[in-house]
Every structure is written in structure tokens, then in C-alpha cells.
Design a protein around this motif. Structure first.
Motif, PDB file in Angstrom:
ATOM      1  N   LEU A 250     -20.710 -26.905  33.734  1.00  0.00           N
ATOM      2  CA  LEU A 250     -20.400 -26.998  35.586  1.00  0.00           C
ATOM      3  C   LEU A 250     -19.666 -28.243  36.096  1.00  0.00           C
ATOM      4  O   LEU A 250     -18.550 -29.024  36.265  1.00  0.00           O
ATOM      5  N   PHE A 251     -20.026 -29.200  35.092  1.00  0.00           N
ATOM      6  CA  PHE A 251     -19.642 -30.156  35.167  1.00  0.00           C
ATOM      7  C   PHE A 251     -17.982 -30.491  34.743  1.00  0.00           C
ATOM      8  O   PHE A 251     -17.521 -31.246  34.756  1.00  0.00           O
ATOM      9  N   VAL A 252     -18.428 -30.125  33.362  1.00  0.00           N
ATOM     10  CA  VAL A 252     -16.626 -29.930  32.492  1.00  0.00           C
ATOM     11  C   VAL A 252     -15.928 -29.228  33.493  1.00  0.00           C
ATOM     12  O   VAL A 252     -14.197 -29.549  33.748  1.00  0.00           O
ATOM     13  N   LEU A 253     -15.809 -28.098  33.518  1.00  0.00           N
ATOM     14  CA  LEU A 253     -15.504 -27.943  34.892  1.00  0.00           C
ATOM     15  C   LEU A 253     -15.246 -27.982  35.688  1.00  0.00           C
ATOM     16  O   LEU A 253     -13.707 -27.860  36.160  1.00  0.00           O
ATOM     17  N   ARG A 254     -14.687 -29.293  36.414  1.00  0.00           N
ATOM     18  CA  ARG A 254     -15.306 -30.299  37.624  1.00  0.00           C
ATOM     19  C   ARG A 254     -13.944 -30.866  37.206  1.00  0.00           C
ATOM     20  O   ARG A 254     -13.393 -31.726  37.881  1.00  0.00           O
ATOM     21  N   MET A 258     -10.404 -27.393  35.362  1.00  0.00           N
ATOM     22  CA  MET A 258      -9.937 -26.429  34.716  1.00  0.00           C
ATOM     23  C   MET A 258      -9.370 -26.270  35.253  1.00  0.00           C
ATOM     24  O   MET A 258      -8.456 -25.315  35.191  1.00  0.00           O
ATOM     25  N   ALA A 259      -9.827 -25.995  36.678  1.00  0.00           N
ATOM     26  CA  ALA A 259      -9.103 -24.778  37.552  1.00  0.00           C
ATOM     27  C   ALA A 259      -7.844 -24.776  38.094  1.00  0.00           C
ATOM     28  O   ALA A 259      -7.243 -24.224  38.092  1.00  0.00           O
ATOM     29  N   GLN A 260      -7.319 -26.382  38.538  1.00  0.00           N
ATOM     30  CA  GLN A 260      -6.176 -26.614  38.539  1.00  0.00           C
ATOM     31  C   GLN A 260      -5.337 -27.017  37.731  1.00  0.00           C
ATOM     32  O   GLN A 260      -4.012 -26.418  37.595  1.00  0.00           O
ATOM     33  N   GLN A 269     -14.432 -19.914  31.559  1.00  0.00           N
ATOM     34  CA  GLN A 269     -15.570 -21.116  31.113  1.00  0.00           C
ATOM     35  C   GLN A 269     -16.666 -20.224  32.030  1.00  0.00           C
ATOM     36  O   GLN A 269     -18.113 -20.125  32.176  1.00  0.00           O
ATOM     37  N   TRP A 270     -16.030 -19.939  33.300  1.00  0.00           N
ATOM     38  CA  TRP A 270     -16.915 -18.824  34.176  1.00  0.00           C
ATOM     39  C   TRP A 270     -17.648 -17.651  33.462  1.00  0.00           C
ATOM     40  O   TRP A 270     -18.932 -18.027  34.200  1.00  0.00           O
ATOM     41  N   ALA A 306     -18.374 -24.868  24.358  1.00  0.00           N
ATOM     42  CA  ALA A 306     -16.773 -25.699  23.150  1.00  0.00           C
ATOM     43  C   ALA A 306     -16.000 -25.709  22.869  1.00  0.00           C
ATOM     44  O   ALA A 306     -14.821 -26.842  23.172  1.00  0.00           O
ATOM     45  N   THR A 307     -15.863 -24.848  22.745  1.00  0.00           N
ATOM     46  CA  THR A 307     -13.499 -24.546  21.985  1.00  0.00           C
ATOM     47  C   THR A 307     -12.948 -25.007  23.375  1.00  0.00           C
ATOM     48  O   THR A 307     -12.112 -25.372  23.456  1.00  0.00           O
ATOM     49  N   VAL A 308     -13.701 -24.086  24.471  1.00  0.00           N
ATOM     50  CA  VAL A 308     -12.874 -24.039  25.963  1.00  0.00           C
ATOM     51  C   VAL A 308     -12.804 -24.868  26.041  1.00  0.00           C
ATOM     52  O   VAL A 308     -11.745 -25.514  26.732  1.00  0.00           O
ATOM     53  N   GLU A 309     -13.447 -26.343  26.024  1.00  0.00           N
ATOM     54  CA  GLU A 309     -13.530 -27.405  27.017  1.00  0.00           C
ATOM     55  C   GLU A 309     -12.942 -28.581  25.807  1.00  0.00           C
ATOM     56  O   GLU A 309     -11.998 -29.389  26.053  1.00  0.00           O
ATOM     57  N   PHE A 310     -12.668 -27.908  24.268  1.00  0.00           N
ATOM     58  CA  PHE A 310     -11.821 -29.106  23.811  1.00  0.00           C
ATOM     59  C   PHE A 310     -10.215 -28.791  23.970  1.00  0.00           C
ATOM     60  O   PHE A 310      -9.841 -29.106  23.985  1.00  0.00           O
ATOM     61  N   ALA A 311     -10.485 -27.451  23.667  1.00  0.00           N
ATOM     62  CA  ALA A 311      -8.888 -27.518  23.873  1.00  0.00           C
ATOM     63  C   ALA A 311      -8.493 -27.511  25.169  1.00  0.00           C
ATOM     64  O   ALA A 311      -7.530 -27.887  25.746  1.00  0.00           O
ATOM     65  N   SER A 312      -9.174 -27.152  26.228  1.00  0.00           N
ATOM     66  CA  SER A 312      -8.007 -27.984  27.584  1.00  0.00           C
ATOM     67  C   SER A 312      -8.683 -29.280  28.159  1.00  0.00           C
ATOM     68  O   SER A 312      -7.408 -30.016  28.725  1.00  0.00           O
ATOM     69  N   ALA A 313      -9.572 -29.804  27.105  1.00  0.00           N
ATOM     70  CA  ALA A 313      -8.968 -31.298  26.879  1.00  0.00           C
ATOM     71  C   ALA A 313      -7.865 -32.378  26.912  1.00  0.00           C
ATOM     72  O   ALA A 313      -7.193 -32.719  26.427  1.00  0.00           O
TER      73      ALA A 313
END
Length: 555
Positions: A250-254, A258-260, A269-270, A306-313
Motif C-alpha cells: 500500500l505504501f509503494v502504491l501511494r 502508481m494509479a496516476q 498491485q491491488w 516486487a516485479t510490479v514495483e520495480f517496473a513502475s519505479a
């Protein structure tokens, strides 16, 4: 940008290099064999009844079957005579109870993570058995290991003194990691509650769950009074790990927005967070919570997250998003170590010695840098807010309070003066012959005169005095806790400061003077308008008296 990508690539390569499996060096002082999982009577085992079914275990790795007792045989290959005292050590027992039948003994030495069989002289992650000084080649040691987990545990035979030094150093590192994580947790939760910042609160709570999970892994958690009964309860460990995963996701999502910025990754992620919630609920249901597949489902969800977060970042960093770059630097080691640990557990690899410290240390690094990142973002918001506040309350030409802000500040000062029964002096100042300055030299020179006059007035005031532009070439000064005589003296000080030397504007030099009227407010905000009117009347007394002077109406 190219150098930034190169640094990120180098960081990834270093992390992967550090995580190369440490090839377990075969301990040539003993050989390990597995006798089976059956809960056989100890007398039959140590009598050698099951020796014919022994299967050699490479690299001295003990992998227990959860909740089923298992037997192993340690064959001593060298005499211990003449050597320093030695100990047989089972690393990271992870809620494990181990019994060792030493040569010549009919009763076992039992070591457990908690309880009466815990060894307080060593870390709870170690099961340590002191070896007889006359240990000889060809003798056998039988081990009975029962655990709630199936993690591979390393068995070693080493000098007792060297083991104590090694354990003390490990304890120092763990204490530093735990202390830092605890501090970050308190800071995050405190900032989140005090400032009502959801991101701080999510990060603080996530680090709190991660800290409890790490303490559970090392069994240090169960040395806290009252928590020992929870040792070995798999539901506790799974709930802590899943809780940390939910909060961090949730923290990384905000934090990455990521939503924007990457809405399709946000949707994944959700879904992952939904899986975490199902695992959390499932782990807390009696009987169902013991299902071993909960761990596998949660571990797969962690790798996907972890993969999703890395891709988004990565996408954000390439686009120049500052928080994404900060996230990559802080979170990348944690993601790499997390994935490696999940692979270790799911594939049955022996625990990497480096990972035992690198994994919790990566939480510290991520927590520290994320706190810095949140602080940087708050500082940016503060600068933007201050800039907006400046535009809303400051006169753009002279950088003093504008008319609206001046009224607010003076009314507040009047209320405070009335509550404390203290006077408030008001000075009404007006530049002399300002229209002539504009007509003769132009509005640019007139504007520079206004700016310089404001600077000179400010330089004559005390800390806490209020200065604002009332309109045109008029300024009003509020002087808290100042009586008539002192207020007149302050007006004279301002008059001298303004007219002491000409104001230079390019090739033009203009001597500016100011007329000032003084009034004293004694009855709080109720007499505020009257005090302003009297200061304005006193100003006109100065104008009619020849200008460049300070005047006050008779009491």
C-alpha cells in the motif's frame, strides 16, 4: 541520465553477485547421514538399529519435515584429543527442538528455541552442544530434530571460543539492525499520527510488522516475557509476514503514484494486495491456517509485487520522477534479497550466510531512504505552501505584508494586547512628495524608492513588530507593548533611517523623506479602528506641519 542508469545497473549486478549461492564447504571433521522421519524410540536409534537405512547428507544440511520428528547420525572423522573445546552447532533452528545423544550417554542433551531447554549463553537461533574432550574418530552422535518449519539448517563442528566470538558479533549486528528499525518505526508512526500523513503511517506500520517478523525468524521475539507460548506457531509468522507485505505494498502504491503514472501496474498491485488479504485471513482460521500452501501463495505474491514495483519505479525514474528514483535506490536491494529468500524457502536451498544479515539490513536501508524521501517530499510541499503563502500575504513590490494580511496581523496583535492589558502602538507613515518623484523620474524610480523605504523601515524595527503597505506610498507599523513616548522615539528612528541618505536608482539619486503619525491602542480590538483613525489624523498633522516629522494627537 546515462550515468544514473549505469549506477542502477551496477547496483543490481553487485546485489546479484553478493547473492550467489555460497558453496557450502564440506566439513571434513564429520559426516552426516539421515536415518528417517519416523518418530522411532531413541533406544532403538542409538543402538544402531536404523544405521543400515542411513542416507548420506551432502554439505551437512539438515532439512526437517514440519511437525514430524527426524533422526540424523553424525560420524566423527577425527580425534578431538589435544584440540581446543569444540561444539556441534545447528544454525537457525527456527522454532526447533533438537536432542543430541553424545558418545557414552544414554540421555540426550536437549536444546530448544524457548523454554527450559533454551541456552541463554548463545543466540536463540543456535542449538549448541558441547563436545566431550575425548571425542574420537569413529564415534557417533545421534540427533533428533523436530521443527515447525522445513527450512534447511546447517550443521557445524567448530571451536567453542570461536563460536562465542562469532555469535557475539552477530548479536551486535542484529542489535544495530533491530534498534534502527525500531527507531524508524517510531518515527514513521509518530509522524503519521502527528502530521496525519498516511504515507508515513503506512511505512511506520509496515516496518513494525517487518521488525516483528525478523525477530520471529531469529526467535529473539520469544525471549520477551509473555510471548514464549507463541514460539513455533506458524500462524504468527505468516500473519506477521503478510501484514508487512500488505502495508508495504500500500505504501509503494501511494508513494510511486502508481494509479496516476502506471495504472495497469497499479491494478496488478491491488490484485496482489487482495491475495495477501486472503492469505492473512486464511492463516488466522484454525486448522485451515496450518495449510502449508499459504506460504507458497504468499511468497509467489511477494515476487509478483516486487516485479510490479520495480517496473513502475523504473518507468517513473526514466520519466524523471524523483520519488521513483529514490525508491529504486532504497528498495532495490530489499526486492532482490526478498526474492532470493523466497527462492531459498520454496526451492529448499540452504540459507545463505550473507543473506542472514543482508536481508534485515536491506529493510534498514529501505526504511532510512524512504524516510528521507518522504521528508524531501514534505519539504517540497512546504516550499510550495510557503510560496503560496508569500503570494497571498506579501506585497509583491516591497515584500512586506499587503493590506489584507496587515489587517489580520494587527487585529491579532490587538486581541493579544487586550487579553494581556498591554498597549499597542500604531505608526502611520507616508512618503513626502511621492507623486513628484514619479512625475520627474518615472515609475521605475518610484518603485525602487518604495522598496528601499520598506527595507529601511524594517531595519529599524524590533523582532515581532508588524510592517505592512497600507496602500500607494503609505505604510503602517504595529509596535506591541510600546507606550506613547517609546512609540514616538521609534517613529523618529524610522524617519531618520529613511531620510538619512539619498536612494540611488541607476544614474538617479533621490532624497526621500517620510511623515509619521502615532497613536496608542489601550482597549484591545474594540478600539482598533479608532486607533488607526487617530494615527492617520496625526499623520496629517505632520504633513501640515511641514512634512518629514513625527506627530501624535493630544491624549
Amino acid at each position: 541520465a546515462g550515468m544514473g542508469k549505469l549506477r542502477i545497473l551496477m547496483l543490481v549486478m553487485c546485489g546479484l553477485w553478493a547473492l550467489l549461492p555460497l558453496s557450502a564447504m564440506a566439513d571434513t571433521s564429520f559426516a552426516l547421514s539421515r536415518l528417517g522421519d519416523q518418530d522411532a524410540p531413541a533406544a532403538d536409534v542409538i543402538s544402531g538399529k536404523f544405521d543400515t537405512t542411513a542416507v548420506a547428507v551432502p554439505n551437512a544440511i539438515i532439512t526437517p519435515t514440519p511437525r514430524v520428528g527426524g533422526w540424523w547420525r553424525v560420524d566423527i572423522l577425527h580425534d578431538a584429543a589435544g584440540k581446543a573445546p569444540q561444539s556441534l552447532v545447528l544454525d537457525a533452528p527456527n522454532n526447533t527442538t533438537t536432542g543430541a545423544w553424545l558418545p557414552g550417554r544414554r540421555t540426550p542433551v536437549v536444546r530448544s528455541t524457548t523454554g527450559a531447554d533454551a541456552d541463554p549463553t548463545f543466540s536463540p537461533r543456535l542449538a549448541v552442544f558441547a563436545m566431550p574432550e575425548d571425542l574420537r574418530a569413529g564415534q557417533h552422535i545421534y540427533l533428533y530434530v523436530k521443527s515447525t518449519a522445513s527450512y534447511p539448517d546447517a550443521l557445524r563442528l567448530m571451536g567453542t571460543q570461536a563460536l562465542r566470538v562469532q555469535d557475539r558479533r552477530s548479536l551486535q549486528v542484529n542489535t544495530l539492525i533491530v534498534g534502527t528499525l525500531l527507531s524508524l518505526t517510531l518515527v514513521g508512526i509518530g509522524m503519521g499520527v502527528t502530521l496525519r500523513e498516511t504515507d508515513f503511517l503506512l511505512l511506520g506500520l509496515g516496518l513494525a510488522f517487518a521488525l516483528l517478523f525478523l525477530l520471529d525468524n531469529t526467535a529473539e521475539l520469544y525471549r520477551i516475557p509473555g510471548l514464549a507460548p507463541l514460539a513455533g506457531v506458524r500462524i504468527t509468522q505468516r500473519a506477521l509476514a503478510t501484514g508487512a507485505a500488505i502495508l508495504m505494498a500500500l505504501f509503494v502504491l501511494r508513494y510511486l503514484q502508481m494509479a496516476q503514472r502506471t495504472p495497469w501496474l497499479a491494478r496488478i498491485q491491488w490484485w496482489v494486495i487482495g491475495v495477501y488479504v486472503v492469505v492473512m485471513i486464511g492463516c488466522c482460521i484454525p486448522v485451515i491456517g496450518l495449510w502449508r500452501q499459504w506460504s507458497r501463495i504468499g511468497n509467489v505474491a511477494m515476487i509478483v509485487s516486487a516485479t510490479v514495483e520495480f517496473a513502475s519505479a523504473t518507468r517513473g525514474a526514466i520519466a524523471g520522477h524523483r520519488p521513483s528514483r529514490m525508491f529504486l535506490w532504497s528498495w532495490l536491494p530489499l526486492l532482490v534479497f526478498l526474492c532470493w529468500r523466497v527462492l531459498e524457502i520454496n526451492l529448499g536451498w540452504p540459507a545463505n550466510a550473507l543473506l542472514r544479515f543482508a536481508f534485515p539490513a536491506s529493510f534498514v536501508m529501505a526504511g532510512v531512504l524512504m524516510m528521507i524521501g518522504l521528508g524531501d517530499r514534505m519539504l517540497k510541499y512546504k516550499h510550495e505552501r510557503d510560496a503560496s503563502d508569500l503570494l497571498a500575504h506579501r506585497d509583491p513590490l516591497t515584500d512586506v505584508y499587503n493590506r489584507r494580511a496587515l489587517d489580520q496581523r494587527l487585529h491579532a496583535a490587538a486581541v493579544e494586547a487586550g487579553q494581556r492589558s498591554q498597549p499597542l502602538a500604531l505608526l502611520f507613515a507616508d512618503l513626502d512628495h511621492f507623486k513628484r518623484i514619479n512625475d520627474e523620474h518615472g515609475h521605475d524610480v518610484g518603485d525602487e524608492c518604495l522598496r528601499e523605504v520598506a527595507r529601511r523601515i524594517r531595519g529599524a524595527l524590533r523582532f515581532g513588530d508588524v510592517l505592512g503597505r497600507y496602500g500607494g506610498e503609505e505604510f503602517v507599523v504595529g509596535l506591541p507593548q510600546m507606550l506613547a513616548r517609546d512609540a514616538a522615539a521609534m517613529g523618529e528612528r524610522i524617519r531618520v533611517a529613511v531620510g538619512s541618505m539619498p536612494i540611488a536608482c541607476g544614474e538617479v539619486s533621490v532624497l526621500v523623506t517620510v511623515s509619521i503619525g502615532v497613536a496608542i491602542l489601550h482597549d484591545g480590538v474594540d478600539g482598533f479602528d479608532e486607533a488607526i483613525r487617530r494615527a492617520d489624523q496625526a499623520l496629517y498633522v505632520s504633513k501640515r506641519g511641514g512634512r518629514n516629522r513625527v506627530s501624535m494627537l493630544p491624549a
